[in-house]
Design a protein around this motif. Structure first.
Motif, mmCIF file in Angstrom:
data_model
loop_
_atom_site.group_PDB
_atom_site.id
_atom_site.type_symbol
_atom_site.label_atom_id
_atom_site.label_comp_id
_atom_site.label_asym_id
_atom_site.label_seq_id
_atom_site.Cartn_x
_atom_site.Cartn_y
_atom_site.Cartn_z
ATOM 1 N N VAL A 76 84.343 41.736 74.272
ATOM 2 C CA VAL A 76 85.075 40.471 75.473
ATOM 3 C C VAL A 76 83.927 39.529 75.065
ATOM 4 N N ALA A 81 85.620 37.214 72.433
ATOM 5 C CA ALA A 81 87.511 37.472 72.852
ATOM 6 C C ALA A 81 87.390 35.599 74.027
ATOM 7 N N LEU A 82 86.725 36.008 74.642
ATOM 8 C CA LEU A 82 86.871 35.077 76.067
ATOM 9 C C LEU A 82 86.056 33.665 75.758
ATOM 10 N N GLN A 115 99.280 32.860 71.153
ATOM 11 C CA GLN A 115 98.311 32.806 71.470
ATOM 12 C C GLN A 115 98.326 31.783 72.735
ATOM 13 N N LEU A 167 95.197 35.018 75.272
ATOM 14 C CA LEU A 167 95.201 36.094 73.703
ATOM 15 C C LEU A 167 94.929 34.394 72.638
ATOM 16 N N THR A 168 93.416 34.659 72.746
ATOM 17 C CA THR A 168 93.259 33.912 71.195
ATOM 18 C C THR A 168 93.007 34.511 69.791
ATOM 19 N N THR A 192 91.233 36.200 68.147
ATOM 20 C CA THR A 192 89.539 36.658 68.120
ATOM 21 C C THR A 192 90.576 37.489 69.546
ATOM 22 N N THR A 193 90.651 37.746 70.009
ATOM 23 C CA THR A 193 91.455 38.453 71.523
ATOM 24 C C THR A 193 92.396 39.629 70.266
ATOM 25 N N TRP A 194 92.670 38.603 70.156
ATOM 26 C CA TRP A 194 94.128 39.645 69.156
ATOM 27 C C TRP A 194 93.616 40.266 68.137
ATOM 28 N N SER A 204 87.330 47.027 76.374
ATOM 29 C CA SER A 204 87.393 45.770 75.507
ATOM 30 C C SER A 204 89.221 45.343 76.545
ATOM 31 N N ILE A 248 88.633 42.095 80.027
ATOM 32 C CA ILE A 248 89.435 40.686 79.456
ATOM 33 C C ILE A 248 90.336 40.538 80.453
#
Length: 387
Positions: free
Chosen positions: A146, A149-150, A242, A246-247, A249-251, A374, A378
């Motif tokens: 997380v 991702a953030l 994105q 939803l960057t 890294t998140t994907w 995760s 998020i």
């Protein structure tokens, strides 16, 4: 002062290895009796960063970024290879429902605590709480996922680990202290434990079928598939839509999570070594994250610790109320709580305090948290940013 990228990575892995070795040797002595190696690695690495043991040159920064990005998705995939959904569903509606209630009560606790303390917290508190929610819904690996991702900065991660260490340690001691009075709690709720005992016997039989000895081919195939899927997920993420949440890294994290859940239902899930290798990656990742943090940035620690205890208090009150209404036993409630807040590392410890035979139930419930953690972290960060 370290200025070379390879020397920097090598030093951190050596340092993490020494701490883990010392914890294994002196686990019931000194500081290791009270503080896990993971927390020591983070804060000592943070201390070394504060005193400029290394300089964030282009070489060091580049190596740190590349290694960190590469091992995160591989770690998540390997961690999930033991999370077989078919076994998790065998827990039945009672255990799964308690786990869901526990997760929801924790989320409610986060929202209420954030609303109470948000004026006293840092601007990135929503992201800090999101990372902590990842940990308190699944485990440390979810917290790291997380955070990445953030895009939570290292100082925010310091607050997260501080709460996770102090508040979580207090919570697990509290749950362990309740074990001797479990029968009184069960009488108060009129609970029936026969279903749990029956399920545990079935799970023990299956776990005995997994080979204990980790062989060289096991490690090679797990590492190869783990890093291969990491590269593939990063490549695929470039083609997905994105936005601020939803960057790339998140994907990547979502894709390897899906791959790990699917892989757990194939013969890959029975290859020994995935938990051990994923832990190597996790401890390395924690050291890399801490390597760019600074103690001077931790100026609001007390209020974060208090906010964490408020979250736990709300969670405990809600879960106890649900236990009374639905006649749940203390083991089920305690494991559901610690499967969220403590994860795979500590839920079995509480289970063993009741009976060694109940450990498989705790592990399965904790693995469910690993799958969901995760996403919960998020999502919660997104909600808190709107408050």
């Amino acid at each position: 002062m370290i200025q070379n990228g390879f020397s920097f990575i090598a030093f951190l892995i050596l340092f993490a290895g020494i701490v883990v070795w010392l914890e294994n040797k002196y686990e019931d002595q000194g500081i290791f009796k009270y503080v896990p190696a993971l927390v020591i690695i983070y804060f000592v690495a943070m201390l070394m960063s504060t005193f400029n043991v290394w300089e964030m040159t282009e070489s060091v920064s580049g190596a740190r970024s590349a290694v960190k990005s590469a091992i995160l998705p591989a770690m998540i995939f390997l961690m999930l290879l033991r999370a077989d959904l078919r076994d998790i569903f065998k827990l039945g509606p009672r255990l799964l429902g308690t786990f869901a209630a526990s997760s929801i009560s924790i989320i409610i606790g986060f929202i209420i605590s954030f609303m109470i303390f948000k004026d006293f917290l840092a601007e990135n508190a929503a992201l800090t709480f999101g990372a902590l929610a990842g940990s308190w819904s699944g485990g440390t690996q979810n917290m790291v996922a997380v955070q990445q991702a953030l895009g939570l900065k290292e100082a925010g991660m310091g607050y997260t680990l501080l709460i996770d260490s102090i508040d979580y340690s207090t919570w697990i001691m509290f749950l362990l202290a309740l074990v001797p009075i479990a029968h009184k709690f069960n009488e108060w709720t009129n609970a029936d434990t026969s279903k749990v005992d029956e399920l545990n016997e079935k799970l023990n039989v299956k776990n005995d079928e997994i080979r204990d000895v980790i062989k060289f081919p096991d490690m090679m195939i797990l590492l190869g598939i783990g890093f291969g899927l990491s590269a593939l997920a990063m490549f695929a993420a470039d083609f997905l839509p994105q936005n601020a949440v939803l960057t790339n890294t998140t994907w990547t994290i979502l894709l390897v999570t899906i791959a790990g859940v699917i892989g757990a239902m194939t013969p890959l899930g029975k290859i020994p070594g995935s938990p051990e290798i994923s832990n190597v990656l996790l401890y390395t990742l924690i050291a890399l994250i801490a390597a760019n943090a600074n103690f001077a940035e931790l100026t609001q620690a007390p209020i974060y610790i208090i906010s964490g205890f408020v979250i736990l208090a709300i969670h405990g009150i809600i879960l106890t109320t649900i236990a009374k209404i639905f006649k749940l036993d203390l083991f089920t409630c305690g494991i559901a709580s610690l499967a969220n807040i403590g994860g795979v590392a500590s839920a079995p410890v509480l289970a063993a305090a009741y009976s060694q035979s109940l450990v498989p139930v705790a592990i399965l419930m904790a693995l469910l948290g690993v799958i969901l953690g995760s996403g919960i972290g998020i999502s919660l960060a997104t909600i808190l940013q709107m408050i």
